[in-house]
Write a protein that holds these residues in place. Structure first.
Motif, PDB file in Angstrom:
ATOM      1  N   LEU A  76       9.627   1.195   6.975  1.00  0.00           N
ATOM      2  CA  LEU A  76       9.485   1.788   5.675  1.00  0.00           C
ATOM      3  C   LEU A  76      10.228   1.032   4.674  1.00  0.00           C
ATOM      4  O   LEU A  76      10.401   0.686   3.360  1.00  0.00           O
ATOM      5  N   ALA A  77      11.671   0.562   5.116  1.00  0.00           N
ATOM      6  CA  ALA A  77      12.635  -0.209   4.146  1.00  0.00           C
ATOM      7  C   ALA A  77      12.068  -1.416   3.689  1.00  0.00           C
ATOM      8  O   ALA A  77      12.528  -2.064   2.555  1.00  0.00           O
ATOM      9  N   LYS A  78      11.136  -1.998   4.343  1.00  0.00           N
ATOM     10  CA  LYS A  78      10.574  -3.346   3.931  1.00  0.00           C
ATOM     11  C   LYS A  78      10.073  -3.206   2.616  1.00  0.00           C
ATOM     12  O   LYS A  78       9.778  -4.004   1.923  1.00  0.00           O
ATOM     13  N   TYR A  79       9.568  -1.873   2.068  1.00  0.00           N
ATOM     14  CA  TYR A  79       8.666  -1.765   1.061  1.00  0.00           C
ATOM     15  C   TYR A  79       9.457  -1.147  -0.117  1.00  0.00           C
ATOM     16  O   TYR A  79       8.980  -0.377  -0.990  1.00  0.00           O
ATOM     17  N   CYS A  80      10.617  -1.096   0.099  1.00  0.00           N
ATOM     18  CA  CYS A  80      11.718  -0.572  -1.023  1.00  0.00           C
ATOM     19  C   CYS A  80      11.203  -0.867  -2.527  1.00  0.00           C
ATOM     20  O   CYS A  80      11.596  -0.520  -3.633  1.00  0.00           O
ATOM     21  N   TRP A  88       4.829   6.792   1.445  1.00  0.00           N
ATOM     22  CA  TRP A  88       5.429   8.010   1.083  1.00  0.00           C
ATOM     23  C   TRP A  88       4.764   9.054   2.177  1.00  0.00           C
ATOM     24  O   TRP A  88       5.462   9.969   2.710  1.00  0.00           O
ATOM     25  N   THR A  89       3.564   8.619   2.781  1.00  0.00           N
ATOM     26  CA  THR A  89       3.002   9.656   3.812  1.00  0.00           C
ATOM     27  C   THR A  89       3.545   9.298   4.906  1.00  0.00           C
ATOM     28  O   THR A  89       3.953  10.431   5.794  1.00  0.00           O
ATOM     29  N   CYS A  90       3.976   8.154   5.369  1.00  0.00           N
ATOM     30  CA  CYS A  90       4.877   7.987   6.440  1.00  0.00           C
ATOM     31  C   CYS A  90       6.219   8.544   6.367  1.00  0.00           C
ATOM     32  O   CYS A  90       6.607   8.995   7.461  1.00  0.00           O
ATOM     33  N   MET A  91       6.940   8.445   5.285  1.00  0.00           N
ATOM     34  CA  MET A  91       8.220   9.018   5.077  1.00  0.00           C
ATOM     35  C   MET A  91       8.145  10.542   5.369  1.00  0.00           C
ATOM     36  O   MET A  91       8.881  10.935   5.924  1.00  0.00           O
TER      37      MET A  91
END
Length: 136
Positions: A76-80, A88-91
């Motif tokens: 997820l950090a790759k898409y900051c 956001w759903t994965c978060m």
């Protein structure tokens, strides 16, 4: 993993900070059909700063007491720079996983001066040179 009260307090504080303290828990960290890479332009209304703050908080948690979430958080950090709705759903799923497993974590203690680690090494010859791969 061991039960760790400090980890539970930190996790619950994080869930509260991102308004996920009343979320339903899940038993798996990621959905098998998770799609980190997408061509959709559905930008989430929460914005980039909230996403970056959530990723930063989860990275801190993953490096201190919750190594089980590291893979998902690093992805997820790759898409900051441009978080989309699916990110956001994965978060949210990570937060829901933390909700159900908040009592888990690594317990650090100072009862021994001895540090124990385990590793496995694989040696293979490529050409005329031996190559060693060490797995910690």
């Amino acid at each position: 993993m061991y039960i760790c009260r400090a980890s539970e307090i930190c996790t619950n504080s994080l869930l509260s900070r991102f308004s996920m303290d009343n979320a339903n828990s899940v038993t798996t960290l990621l959905d098998v059909n998770v799609d980190f890479v997408t061509t959709s332009d559905e930008v989430e209304e929460r914005g980039k700063n909230s996403y970056q703050s959530a990723v930063c908080s989860l990275l801190y948690l993953s490096t201190r007491t919750r190594p089980d979430i590291t893979f998902a958080v690093n992805n997820l950090a790759k898409y900051c720079s441009k978080p989309l709705k699916n990110h956001w759903t994965c978060m949210k799923r990570i937060f829901r996983y933390l909700k159900g497993t908040s009592e888990l974590g690594i317990l650090y203690s100072n009862c021994s001066d001895e540090c124990v680690s385990y590793y496995d090494a694989v040696t293979e010859v490529i050409g005329n040179r031996p190559q060693v791969t060490v797995l910690l």
